[in-house]
Design a protein around this motif. Structure first.
Motif, PDB file in Angstrom:
ATOM      1  N   GLU A 393      52.385   9.951 -53.721  1.00 59.18           N
ATOM      2  CA  GLU A 393      53.555  10.528 -53.053  1.00 59.18           C
ATOM      3  C   GLU A 393      54.251   9.492 -52.190  1.00 59.18           C
ATOM      4  N   GLY A 394      55.515   9.780 -51.835  1.00 61.99           N
ATOM      5  CA  GLY A 394      56.255   8.886 -50.947  1.00 61.99           C
ATOM      6  C   GLY A 394      57.674   9.370 -50.730  1.00 61.99           C
ATOM      7  N   GLY A 395      58.458   8.556 -49.995  1.00 60.77           N
ATOM      8  CA  GLY A 395      59.857   8.896 -49.713  1.00 60.77           C
ATOM      9  C   GLY A 395      60.010   9.745 -48.468  1.00 60.77           C
ATOM     10  N   ARG A 396      61.237  10.238 -48.257  1.00 59.27           N
ATOM     11  CA  ARG A 396      61.541  10.969 -47.026  1.00 59.27           C
ATOM     12  C   ARG A 396      62.575  12.052 -47.303  1.00 59.27           C
ATOM     13  N   ILE A 397      62.764  12.921 -46.326  1.00 65.73           N
ATOM     14  CA  ILE A 397      63.838  13.897 -46.388  1.00 65.73           C
ATOM     15  C   ILE A 397      65.046  13.340 -45.644  1.00 65.73           C
ATOM     16  N   HIS A 398      66.205  13.919 -45.869  1.00 67.62           N
ATOM     17  CA  HIS A 398      67.410  13.481 -45.176  1.00 67.62           C
ATOM     18  C   HIS A 398      67.255  13.659 -43.669  1.00 67.62           C
ATOM     19  N   GLY A 399      67.700  12.662 -42.932  1.00 65.79           N
ATOM     20  CA  GLY A 399      67.636  12.709 -41.482  1.00 65.79           C
ATOM     21  C   GLY A 399      66.311  12.261 -40.906  1.00 65.79           C
ATOM     22  N   GLU A 400      65.349  11.960 -41.754  1.00 67.92           N
ATOM     23  CA  GLU A 400      64.028  11.564 -41.276  1.00 67.92           C
ATOM     24  C   GLU A 400      64.034  10.062 -40.970  1.00 67.92           C
ATOM     25  N   TRP A 401      64.731   9.696 -39.906  1.00 61.32           N
ATOM     26  CA  TRP A 401      64.940   8.297 -39.579  1.00 61.32           C
ATOM     27  C   TRP A 401      63.631   7.548 -39.355  1.00 61.32           C
ATOM     28  N   GLN A 402      62.610   8.261 -38.856  1.00 59.47           N
ATOM     29  CA  GLN A 402      61.346   7.603 -38.535  1.00 59.47           C
ATOM     30  C   GLN A 402      60.588   7.156 -39.773  1.00 59.47           C
ATOM     31  N   ALA A 403      61.016   7.585 -40.945  1.00 59.33           N
ATOM     32  CA  ALA A 403      60.353   7.212 -42.189  1.00 59.33           C
ATOM     33  C   ALA A 403      61.144   6.176 -42.980  1.00 59.33           C
ATOM     34  N   MET A 404      62.124   5.541 -42.357  1.00 59.92           N
ATOM     35  CA  MET A 404      62.998   4.625 -43.095  1.00 59.92           C
ATOM     36  C   MET A 404      62.521   3.174 -43.075  1.00 59.92           C
ATOM     37  N   GLU A 405      61.603   2.800 -42.200  1.00 56.02           N
ATOM     38  CA  GLU A 405      61.237   1.423 -41.894  1.00 56.02           C
ATOM     39  C   GLU A 405      62.384   0.783 -41.101  1.00 56.02           C
ATOM     40  N   PRO A 406      62.088  -0.216 -40.270  1.00 61.02           N
ATOM     41  CA  PRO A 406      63.143  -0.881 -39.505  1.00 61.02           C
ATOM     42  C   PRO A 406      64.195  -1.481 -40.431  1.00 61.02           C
ATOM     43  N   GLU A 407      65.454  -1.425 -39.994  1.00 57.18           N
ATOM     44  CA  GLU A 407      66.551  -1.917 -40.827  1.00 57.18           C
ATOM     45  C   GLU A 407      66.504  -3.434 -40.933  1.00 57.18           C
ATOM     46  N   HIS A 408      66.754  -3.952 -42.130  1.00 52.37           N
ATOM     47  CA  HIS A 408      66.811  -5.390 -42.377  1.00 52.37           C
ATOM     48  C   HIS A 408      68.241  -5.764 -42.761  1.00 52.37           C
ATOM     49  N   GLY A 409      68.723  -6.881 -42.237  1.00 49.96           N
ATOM     50  CA  GLY A 409      70.046  -7.355 -42.608  1.00 49.96           C
ATOM     51  C   GLY A 409      70.029  -8.127 -43.911  1.00 49.96           C
TER      52      GLY A 409
END
Length: 499
Positions: A393-409
């Motif tokens: 299993e994996g992934g996230r629901i919409h709005g689940e910012w805490q499951a996105m990993e830190p943003e990379h440029g």
């Protein structure tokens, strides 16, 4: 030995595919040590991780709980110090627990002494078990290492997001993370005398290779015959019904102009990295024999998850697709001589989630809590695999910012994947996979489901989810997935309010 229980070694790769082993049929693989262990012990042909990225997979196989059960289906370390795990259980049971290498499990601020007797972090030879506030260790490369040589074949194509490095000079990585870890394991074993050993040991040695970037030193770089590589899975844009995260990563990694020669070099270097990991496993096995410990030691060689390595035209991994290159992992167990074993390759669904229960049976330990794995000891002795199905299993629901990993440029090699995860479309769809027999079904929350017949289509290229001929099988798989979530949705701690 005062305590007559047998020793245990977990020797763990990071991002190693099951088909990177010679005994699994890869004609280009150079893995003589794990292949030899498979001849003496058991190699589980259909072993799967429970999440295709590092942290949630490790949180699962160290606890025997699924990633969703404690909220670990993303890059979250353990959140409650009293949650169960096999390291703490084995230490409390009287094993000498030695943790070497990767963390990817608990916050760096937690003391390792709650989980092990010794902790070697791959940076130096010092035992860090009592060091507080040590950073979470993802792997470490010492400074002063010469730059790798990218093969000339890449001169005319883009490589920025491909994780491709190439060849390091011989001995140039001798003081790097994995080598430091293996030296720590060998040094520990050198201090064990079977005649005077007071208690058994449990070594959890977890290395970096063959995790990208794709680069290694000689002689492993040149060890792989590029002409012997098996076929690559077709580029994702030529297929229909694949998860959109794969399409987005493919578009952003910029490898559309690559020819087969480029992908072959990537895959060969990856197999070279795997060959070096296998060599290190051999060093530990040889040391166990040298010290007279081999016959009384249970060896588990496995990986936390796999790697795409150019399949579908994509490098590295992603959080929420479950094709076999990402989720089907090596799992080879050579039991101590006292245990029954029917050697060879064993079919049937098993998971890394089964590791704690297997260790508990070997050690005669009560895990003390309800968990969702099953011991593999009966299968090792020649019985059937303990499950009718296996899950990932994996992934996230919409709005689940805490499951996105830190943003990379865009300057980060990880930008193609991380940027897709941060978009609120379908790409980071929460999803779950079930495999029963030769059928693999994935339910997706925000986009179309997938069904593959691995017997007819081992490269998972034809999505059969809308094929009427599979309608009955699909209904059975969906019902099994529902039962799985009903069984495993939460975990009730084994504590009672004593008011």
């Amino acid at each position: 030995m005062a305590d007559t229980r047998s020793n245990i070694v977990w020797f763990v790769a990071d991002q190693m595919r099951a088909d990177a082993m010679g005994h699994m049929g890869n004609p280009a693989a150079q893995t003589p040590c794990i292949d030899a262990l498979a001849e003496e012990g058991v190699s589980f042909e259909d072993a799967y991780c429970q999440n295709p990225v590092c942290v949630p997979s490790r949180c699962s196989f160290l606890t025997g709980l699924y990633p969703h059960t404690l909220g670990h289906r993303t890059m979250h370390f353990m959140m409650r110090q009293d949650d169960p795990n096999i390291l703490k259980t084995m230490k409390d049971a009287g094993y000498e627990v030695v943790w070497i290498g990767r963390n990817d499990f608990i916050p760096g601020t937690w003391r390792k002494s709650d989980y092990c007797d010794h902790y070697f972090d791959g940076i130096d030879a010092d035992d860090k078990v009592d060091v507080e506030g040590q950073g979470v260790n993802f792997g470490h490369m010492l400074e002063g290492v010469p730059a790798p040589e990218l093969p000339a074949v890449f001169d005319d194509v883009e490589t920025k997001y491909s994780f491709m490095q190439g060849k390091f000079p011989e001995h140039s990585l001798d003081r790097s993370f994995d080598w430091n870890c293996v030296r720590s394991a060998l040094d520990f074993l050198d201090g064990i005398d079977p005649a005077t050993q007071e208690k058994p040991f449990f070594i959890y040695c977890t290395l970096m290779f063959p995790h990208p970037p794709y680069g290694c030193e000689e002689p492993w770089y040149s060890l792989i015959d590029r002409d012997a590589l098996p076929p690559r899975r077709p580029d994702v844009e030529t297929l229909s019904g694949k998860a959109s995260i794969l399409t987005k990563i493919r578009e952003r990694q910029g490898m559309q102009d690559w020819r087969e020669a480029h992908y072959d070099e990537m895959r060969a270097v990856y197999l070279g990295m795997t060959a070096r990991w296998d060599h290190m496993l051999g060093l530990v096995v040889d040391k166990l024999r040298e010290r007279g410990l081999y016959d009384d030691t249970n060896i588990f060689a496995f990986s936390d998850h796999g790697d795409l390595t150019g399949d579908y035209g994509i490098a590295e991994k992603c959080q929420n697709t479950f094709e076999d290159p990402l989720t089907r992992v090596p799992l080879v167990v050579k039991p101590a001589r006292r245990f029954a074993v029917e050697p060879g390759v064993r079919p049937g669904p098993v998971g890394l989630i089964d590791l704690p229960a297997t260790v508990a049976e070997i050690a005669g330990v009560d895990l003390g809590y309800v968990q969702f794995g099953s011991s593999l000891m009966d299968a090792i002795a020649g019985g059937d695999a303990p499950h009718d199905a296996i899950f990932c299993e994996g992934g996230r629901i919409h709005g689940e910012w805490q499951a996105m990993e830190p943003e990379h440029g865009p300057e980060s090699t990880y930008w193609p994947r991380i940027s897709a995860q941060h978009e609120e479309g379908s790409a980071h769809t929460k999803a779950a996979m079930v495999r029963m027999g030769d059928l693999k079904y994935t339910m997706r929350l925000y986009e179309g489901d997938q069904l593959y017949d691995l017997a007819a289509d081992p490269m998972e290229t034809v999505n059969l989810v809308d094929d009427p001929a599979y309608a009955d099988a699909l209904a059975k798989l969906r019902a099994r997935l529902l039962a799985f979530y009903m069984e495993t949705a939460d975990y009730v701690p084994p504590r009672f309010d004593k008011r």
